[in-house]
Design a protein around this motif. Structure first.
Motif, PDB file in Angstrom:
ATOM      1  N   SER A 133       0.810  -1.216   0.000  1.00  0.00           N
ATOM      2  CA  SER A 133       0.000   0.000   0.000  1.00  0.00           C
ATOM      3  C   SER A 133       0.847   1.272   0.000  1.00  0.00           C
ATOM      4  O   SER A 133       0.305   2.374   0.052  1.00  0.00           O
ATOM      5  N   SER A 134       2.166   1.117  -0.067  1.00  0.00           N
ATOM      6  CA  SER A 134       3.064   2.277  -0.053  1.00  0.00           C
ATOM      7  C   SER A 134       3.276   2.798  -1.469  1.00  0.00           C
ATOM      8  O   SER A 134       3.798   2.083  -2.330  1.00  0.00           O
ATOM      9  N   PRO A 135       2.894   4.058  -1.754  1.00  0.00           N
ATOM     10  CA  PRO A 135       3.121   4.609  -3.100  1.00  0.00           C
ATOM     11  C   PRO A 135       4.593   4.582  -3.495  1.00  0.00           C
ATOM     12  O   PRO A 135       4.915   4.297  -4.656  1.00  0.00           O
ATOM     13  N   GLU A 136       5.479   4.851  -2.545  1.00  0.00           N
ATOM     14  CA  GLU A 136       6.916   4.849  -2.857  1.00  0.00           C
ATOM     15  C   GLU A 136       7.375   3.468  -3.305  1.00  0.00           C
ATOM     16  O   GLU A 136       8.117   3.327  -4.286  1.00  0.00           O
ATOM     17  N   GLN A 137       6.937   2.424  -2.579  1.00  0.00           N
ATOM     18  CA  GLN A 137       7.316   1.062  -2.938  1.00  0.00           C
ATOM     19  C   GLN A 137       6.741   0.670  -4.296  1.00  0.00           C
ATOM     20  O   GLN A 137       7.424   0.064  -5.130  1.00  0.00           O
ATOM     21  N   VAL A 138       5.481   1.014  -4.523  1.00  0.00           N
ATOM     22  CA  VAL A 138       4.806   0.624  -5.759  1.00  0.00           C
ATOM     23  C   VAL A 138       5.446   1.307  -6.964  1.00  0.00           C
ATOM     24  O   VAL A 138       5.711   0.673  -7.995  1.00  0.00           O
ATOM     25  N   TYR A 139       5.709   2.609  -6.854  1.00  0.00           N
ATOM     26  CA  TYR A 139       6.354   3.311  -7.962  1.00  0.00           C
ATOM     27  C   TYR A 139       7.750   2.756  -8.217  1.00  0.00           C
ATOM     28  O   TYR A 139       8.187   2.631  -9.361  1.00  0.00           O
ATOM     29  N   SER A 140       8.468   2.411  -7.143  1.00  0.00           N
ATOM     30  CA  SER A 140       9.809   1.864  -7.293  1.00  0.00           C
ATOM     31  C   SER A 140       9.785   0.521  -8.014  1.00  0.00           C
ATOM     32  O   SER A 140      10.644   0.239  -8.859  1.00  0.00           O
ATOM     33  N   LEU A 141       8.786  -0.294  -7.711  1.00  0.00           N
ATOM     34  CA  LEU A 141       8.702  -1.636  -8.289  1.00  0.00           C
ATOM     35  C   LEU A 141       8.147  -1.645  -9.699  1.00  0.00           C
ATOM     36  O   LEU A 141       8.619  -2.394 -10.560  1.00  0.00           O
ATOM     37  N   LEU A 142       7.142  -0.827  -9.969  1.00  0.00           N
ATOM     38  CA  LEU A 142       6.359  -0.982 -11.190  1.00  0.00           C
ATOM     39  C   LEU A 142       6.659   0.030 -12.286  1.00  0.00           C
ATOM     40  O   LEU A 142       6.604  -0.319 -13.468  1.00  0.00           O
ATOM     41  N   VAL A 143       6.914   1.262 -11.925  1.00  0.00           N
ATOM     42  CA  VAL A 143       7.001   2.322 -12.929  1.00  0.00           C
ATOM     43  C   VAL A 143       8.434   2.479 -13.423  1.00  0.00           C
ATOM     44  O   VAL A 143       9.331   2.779 -12.644  1.00  0.00           O
ATOM     45  N   PRO A 144       8.663   2.261 -14.726  1.00  0.00           N
ATOM     46  CA  PRO A 144      10.011   2.465 -15.278  1.00  0.00           C
ATOM     47  C   PRO A 144      10.475   3.902 -15.067  1.00  0.00           C
ATOM     48  O   PRO A 144       9.664   4.836 -15.018  1.00  0.00           O
ATOM     49  N   ASP A 145      11.786   4.088 -14.966  1.00  0.00           N
ATOM     50  CA  ASP A 145      12.346   5.417 -14.694  1.00  0.00           C
ATOM     51  C   ASP A 145      11.869   6.460 -15.694  1.00  0.00           C
ATOM     52  O   ASP A 145      11.630   7.623 -15.334  1.00  0.00           O
ATOM     53  N   ALA A 146      11.727   6.063 -16.951  1.00  0.00           N
ATOM     54  CA  ALA A 146      11.339   7.018 -17.992  1.00  0.00           C
ATOM     55  C   ALA A 146       9.942   7.601 -17.769  1.00  0.00           C
ATOM     56  O   ALA A 146       9.615   8.673 -18.297  1.00  0.00           O
ATOM     57  N   TYR A 147       9.101   6.893 -16.991  1.00  0.00           N
ATOM     58  CA  TYR A 147       7.726   7.338 -16.778  1.00  0.00           C
ATOM     59  C   TYR A 147       7.490   7.926 -15.386  1.00  0.00           C
ATOM     60  O   TYR A 147       6.414   8.459 -15.124  1.00  0.00           O
ATOM     61  N   LYS A 148       8.452   7.810 -14.484  1.00  0.00           N
ATOM     62  CA  LYS A 148       8.223   8.174 -13.084  1.00  0.00           C
ATOM     63  C   LYS A 148       7.754   9.617 -12.902  1.00  0.00           C
ATOM     64  O   LYS A 148       6.744   9.879 -12.239  1.00  0.00           O
ATOM     65  N   SER A 149       8.477  10.584 -13.451  1.00  0.00           N
ATOM     66  CA  SER A 149       8.114  11.983 -13.246  1.00  0.00           C
ATOM     67  C   SER A 149       6.750  12.296 -13.845  1.00  0.00           C
ATOM     68  O   SER A 149       5.938  13.019 -13.254  1.00  0.00           O
ATOM     69  N   GLN A 150       6.475  11.717 -15.003  1.00  0.00           N
ATOM     70  CA  GLN A 150       5.193  11.937 -15.664  1.00  0.00           C
ATOM     71  C   GLN A 150       4.047  11.342 -14.854  1.00  0.00           C
ATOM     72  O   GLN A 150       3.000  11.983 -14.675  1.00  0.00           O
ATOM     73  N   MET A 151       4.236  10.136 -14.332  1.00  0.00           N
ATOM     74  CA  MET A 151       3.185   9.467 -13.565  1.00  0.00           C
ATOM     75  C   MET A 151       2.960  10.145 -12.215  1.00  0.00           C
ATOM     76  O   MET A 151       1.827  10.300 -11.767  1.00  0.00           O
ATOM     77  N   GLN A 152       4.028  10.573 -11.546  1.00  0.00           N
ATOM     78  CA  GLN A 152       3.903  11.164 -10.224  1.00  0.00           C
ATOM     79  C   GLN A 152       3.389  12.589 -10.262  1.00  0.00           C
ATOM     80  O   GLN A 152       2.962  13.124  -9.245  1.00  0.00           O
ATOM     81  N   ALA A 153       3.418  13.226 -11.437  1.00  0.00           N
ATOM     82  CA  ALA A 153       2.985  14.615 -11.550  1.00  0.00           C
ATOM     83  C   ALA A 153       1.470  14.768 -11.596  1.00  0.00           C
ATOM     84  O   ALA A 153       0.945  15.877 -11.502  1.00  0.00           O
ATOM     85  N   VAL A 154       0.747  13.649 -11.722  1.00  0.00           N
ATOM     86  CA  VAL A 154      -0.708  13.688 -11.853  1.00  0.00           C
ATOM     87  C   VAL A 154      -1.356  13.614 -10.470  1.00  0.00           C
ATOM     88  O   VAL A 154      -1.227  12.610  -9.765  1.00  0.00           O
TER      89      VAL A 154
END
Length: 243
Positions: A133-154
């Motif tokens: 349930s941790s957003p930090e853990q989920v983004y670290s595991l699932l979201v490729p680096d190229a998409y991180k800033s774009q996904m987290q900006a929403v």
């Protein structure tokens, strides 16, 4: 660009057939599993009369994500040496860390009746409830680096939100349908009259790739063969063909 439930169901069944055909060719799909981001299983599920596609992947953990502070033999900042008798404990702990460097991720692709697009719900059955349930853990595991800033900006939590799975009722992460609808509308402006199968492939490219659900190379090659047959008007367009 909208897709009806029956069309998405046809496309998902087709993808299952492509996956089975690729698997029958040997252990080729295992190459991407070694990289820690491969498909492990693909299949249709049904519950309460609702059908959906489940893709199970295997994802590699960053080491820092796996190790829990309580497992460390020596506290950070301490100058104490580790006693010899504790070396065996540390070795066992290191071996345990290596075994936990991969975890399953379940992607459920469900049709949204309201938005007329595929929705993806993500669960991490091997993680503790706190980690899952941790957003930090989920983004670290699932979201490729190229998409991180774009996904987290929403929004306040980013493009991924947690809510109730529409079929199972359990808590799961999902990509908001508004984002999916906007993304697929942009696809429709570039490509008209997409078949349900090709619509699903475009969805993987636009939405799936941003959350670690990229199509394996071997599956993509089989899809290209299908696409070429469709372009030349093959009589076997409605039949799953795997090279």
């Amino acid at each position: 660009m909208a897709i009806e439930a029956r069309e998405l169901d046809v496309a998902c069944e087709w993808l299952c057939g492509v996956w089975r055909g690729v698997c029958l060719r040997g252990d080729e799909v295992g190459r991407e599993r070694k990289d820690g981001r491969g498909w492990v299983d693909v299949g249709m599920r049904e519950r309460y009369g609702v059908r959906y596609l489940r893709i199970t992947c295997e994802v590699a953990f960053p080491t820092s994500t796996v190790v829990d502070a309580s497992d460390k033999a020596v506290d950070e900042g301490s100058d104490d040496e580790v006693p010899d008798e504790d070396e065996e404990i540390i070795e066992r702990s290191s071996a345990c860390e290596m075994q936990q460097l991969r975890t399953r991720v379940c992607y459920d692709i469900v049709h949204s009746a309201s938005y007329q697009v595929p929705l993806v719900y993500i669960s991490l059955p091997d993680l503790s409830p706190a980690a899952a349930s941790s957003p930090e853990q989920v983004y670290s595991l699932l979201v490729p680096d190229a998409y991180k800033s774009q996904m987290q900006a929403v929004g306040t939590m980013g493009a991924l939100s947690m809510g109730e799975h529409p079929v199972t009722g359990s808590l799961a992460w999902f990509v908001h349908p508004c984002l999916t609808q906007d993304a697929m509308r942009a696809v429709s402006e570039r490509e008209a009259n997409l078949s349900p199968e090709m619509y699903l492939m475009r969805w993987f490219g636009v939405i799936g790739s941003s959350i670690g659900l990229s199509v394996p190379i071997e599956v993509g090659q089989a899809v290209q063969t299908y696409s070429r047959e469709a372009e030349v008007g093959s009589d076997n367009i409605g039949t799953i063909r795997v090279p």
